[in-house]
Design a protein around this motif. Structure first.
Motif, mmCIF file in Angstrom:
data_model
loop_
_atom_site.group_PDB
_atom_site.id
_atom_site.type_symbol
_atom_site.label_atom_id
_atom_site.label_comp_id
_atom_site.label_asym_id
_atom_site.label_seq_id
_atom_site.Cartn_x
_atom_site.Cartn_y
_atom_site.Cartn_z
ATOM 1 N N LEU A 18 -45.477 -32.550 20.715
ATOM 2 C CA LEU A 18 -43.920 -32.277 21.091
ATOM 3 C C LEU A 18 -43.135 -33.210 19.799
ATOM 4 C CD1 LEU A 18 -43.002 -31.974 24.610
ATOM 5 C CD2 LEU A 18 -43.309 -30.197 22.910
ATOM 6 N N ARG A 19 -43.761 -33.795 19.026
ATOM 7 C CA ARG A 19 -43.167 -34.401 17.788
ATOM 8 C C ARG A 19 -42.625 -33.365 17.078
ATOM 9 N NH1 ARG A 19 -44.118 -39.911 16.958
ATOM 10 N NH2 ARG A 19 -42.283 -39.454 15.449
ATOM 11 N N ALA A 20 -41.469 -33.434 16.624
ATOM 12 C CA ALA A 20 -40.848 -32.227 15.797
ATOM 13 C C ALA A 20 -41.261 -32.049 14.292
ATOM 14 C CB ALA A 20 -39.238 -32.354 15.732
ATOM 15 N N PRO A 21 -41.724 -31.066 13.925
ATOM 16 C CA PRO A 21 -41.890 -30.906 12.458
ATOM 17 C C PRO A 21 -40.646 -30.978 11.749
ATOM 18 C CG PRO A 21 -41.873 -28.591 13.479
ATOM 19 C CD PRO A 21 -41.841 -29.757 14.749
ATOM 20 N N HIS A 22 -40.663 -31.484 10.419
ATOM 21 C CA HIS A 22 -39.352 -31.563 9.636
ATOM 22 C C HIS A 22 -39.823 -30.721 8.217
ATOM 23 C CE1 HIS A 22 -36.190 -33.523 7.617
ATOM 24 N NE2 HIS A 22 -35.993 -34.330 8.742
ATOM 25 N N SER A 63 -47.276 -29.657 16.481
ATOM 26 C CA SER A 63 -45.899 -29.952 17.252
ATOM 27 C C SER A 63 -46.033 -29.412 18.950
ATOM 28 C CB SER A 63 -44.857 -29.462 16.728
ATOM 29 O OG SER A 63 -44.432 -27.947 16.929
ATOM 30 N N ARG A 64 -46.698 -28.284 19.055
ATOM 31 C CA ARG A 64 -47.007 -27.716 20.438
ATOM 32 C C ARG A 64 -47.753 -28.459 21.082
ATOM 33 N NH1 ARG A 64 -47.157 -22.907 16.759
ATOM 34 N NH2 ARG A 64 -45.199 -21.723 17.138
ATOM 35 N N THR A 65 -48.746 -29.383 20.696
ATOM 36 C CA THR A 65 -49.594 -30.288 21.352
ATOM 37 C C THR A 65 -48.711 -31.541 21.575
ATOM 38 O OG1 THR A 65 -51.480 -29.121 20.507
ATOM 39 C CG2 THR A 65 -51.575 -31.562 21.374
ATOM 40 N N ASN A 106 -34.026 -26.898 18.731
ATOM 41 C CA ASN A 106 -35.286 -27.169 18.230
ATOM 42 C C ASN A 106 -35.744 -26.848 16.749
ATOM 43 O OD1 ASN A 106 -36.448 -28.440 20.252
ATOM 44 N ND2 ASN A 106 -37.829 -26.817 21.190
ATOM 45 N N ALA A 107 -34.516 -26.883 16.020
ATOM 46 C CA ALA A 107 -34.751 -26.492 14.501
ATOM 47 C C ALA A 107 -35.555 -27.779 13.796
ATOM 48 C CB ALA A 107 -33.301 -26.443 13.883
ATOM 49 N N TRP A 108 -36.403 -27.132 12.824
ATOM 50 C CA TRP A 108 -37.003 -28.106 12.120
ATOM 51 C C TRP A 108 -36.295 -28.508 10.798
ATOM 52 C CZ3 TRP A 108 -41.557 -26.701 8.441
ATOM 53 C CH2 TRP A 108 -41.304 -25.657 7.587
ATOM 54 N N GLN A 109 -35.094 -27.861 10.738
ATOM 55 C CA GLN A 109 -34.108 -28.425 9.735
ATOM 56 C C GLN A 109 -33.329 -29.387 10.272
ATOM 57 O OE1 GLN A 109 -33.968 -25.370 10.946
ATOM 58 N NE2 GLN A 109 -34.224 -23.832 9.287
#
Length: 257
Positions: free
Chosen positions: A73-77, A69-71, A139-142
């Motif tokens: 910017l697609r949010a992890p889930h 995601s740092r590359t 920026n929560a992944w939840q």
């Protein structure tokens, strides 16, 4: 001349709620993963591994998701990561046990040591009384339904009653500072970038991202923990308390007249 302030968007963690005295994250996460492992075992759908192996597999997958995601910017889930890990360890959701049931068993909720900053509630009340719209962008992944119990516990949910104005990166699909999440928030709030403020504690994610979306961005500094600011990132203002934020909003309101 500044535009009149009609909306204020807030980061959540370390902006509205204080994580500086949170307990050990590894212990907290392990507690939730043990609940999932036990839930599946109790419902005759045991994983093909020990709790230790499951916890390590999930941690490795989470680290990989955040690194990617740092590359992009697609949010992890968290739900997608959990489903992938569980599939590798022998569980597939179905009509009897869904992923929603699994995530409910995970019981994400209150983290020991986390509390509301005391200057937050009166400031939110004043903004609402003044007719200014407010919302959360985290920026929560939840997904936000997992974070809402925290907001309720911290007595903040009442200030953000509209679900559409409680925005998680996991739900939108992109992390701050990607413009998509900011533009989504502005659309939900119904305000223009030039009359919307963004308040956050992270210079790169909150300040740079909001400014690139056309908003004025205010950096919240917590105590002596001053974040590193690149020469390329200059907040429109810096505050140490939400009392200062209210004065700032009043000042910008006067200059827009």
């Amino acid at each position: 001349m500044s535009e009149q302030v009609k909306g204020v968007l807030f980061d959540l963690d370390n902006t509205l709620i204080d994580w500086r005295e949170a307990g050990d994250w590894g212990f907290t996460e392990r507690k939730h993963l043990d609940l999932v492992h036990g839930f599946l075992e109790e419902h005759d759908r045991p994983l093909t591994c020990s709790t230790n192996h499951f916890a390590q597999s999930f941690r490795d997958a989470a680290i990989d998701a955040w690194e990617e995601s740092r590359t992009t910017l697609r949010a992890p889930h968290i739900v997608k990561v959990m489903q992938t890990v569980l599939a590798e360890l022998g569980f597939e959701p179905d009509e009897i046990i869904s992923m929603n049931m699994v995530m409910e068993a995970y019981e994400w909720g209150i983290v020991e040591g986390v509390k509301t900053f005391p200057d937050v509630p009166p400031a939110l009340e004043k903004l609402i009384d003044d007719g200014i719209k407010i919302g959360i962008v985290t920026n929560a992944w939840q997904p936000m339904w997992m974070r809402d119990p925290e907001l309720k516990h911290h007595k903040l949910l009442k200030y953000f009653p509209e679900q559409k104005l409680r925005i998680s990166a996991a739900d939108v699909g992109y992390l701050k500072p990607h413009p998509t999440i900011f533009m989504h928030a502005l659309k939900q709030m119904g305000t223009k970038p030039q009359n919307t403020l963004f308040i956050g504690d992270n210079p790169a994610a909150d300040i740079s991202g909001a400014q690139k979306a056309g908003m004025r961005a205010v950096l919240r500094v917590n105590g002596d923990d001053v974040p590193r600011i690149s020469d390329l990132i200059v907040p429109d203002a810096t505050i140490h308390s939400f009392d200062e934020l209210l004065l700032l909003v009043e000042d910008w309101e006067e200059h827009s007249a």
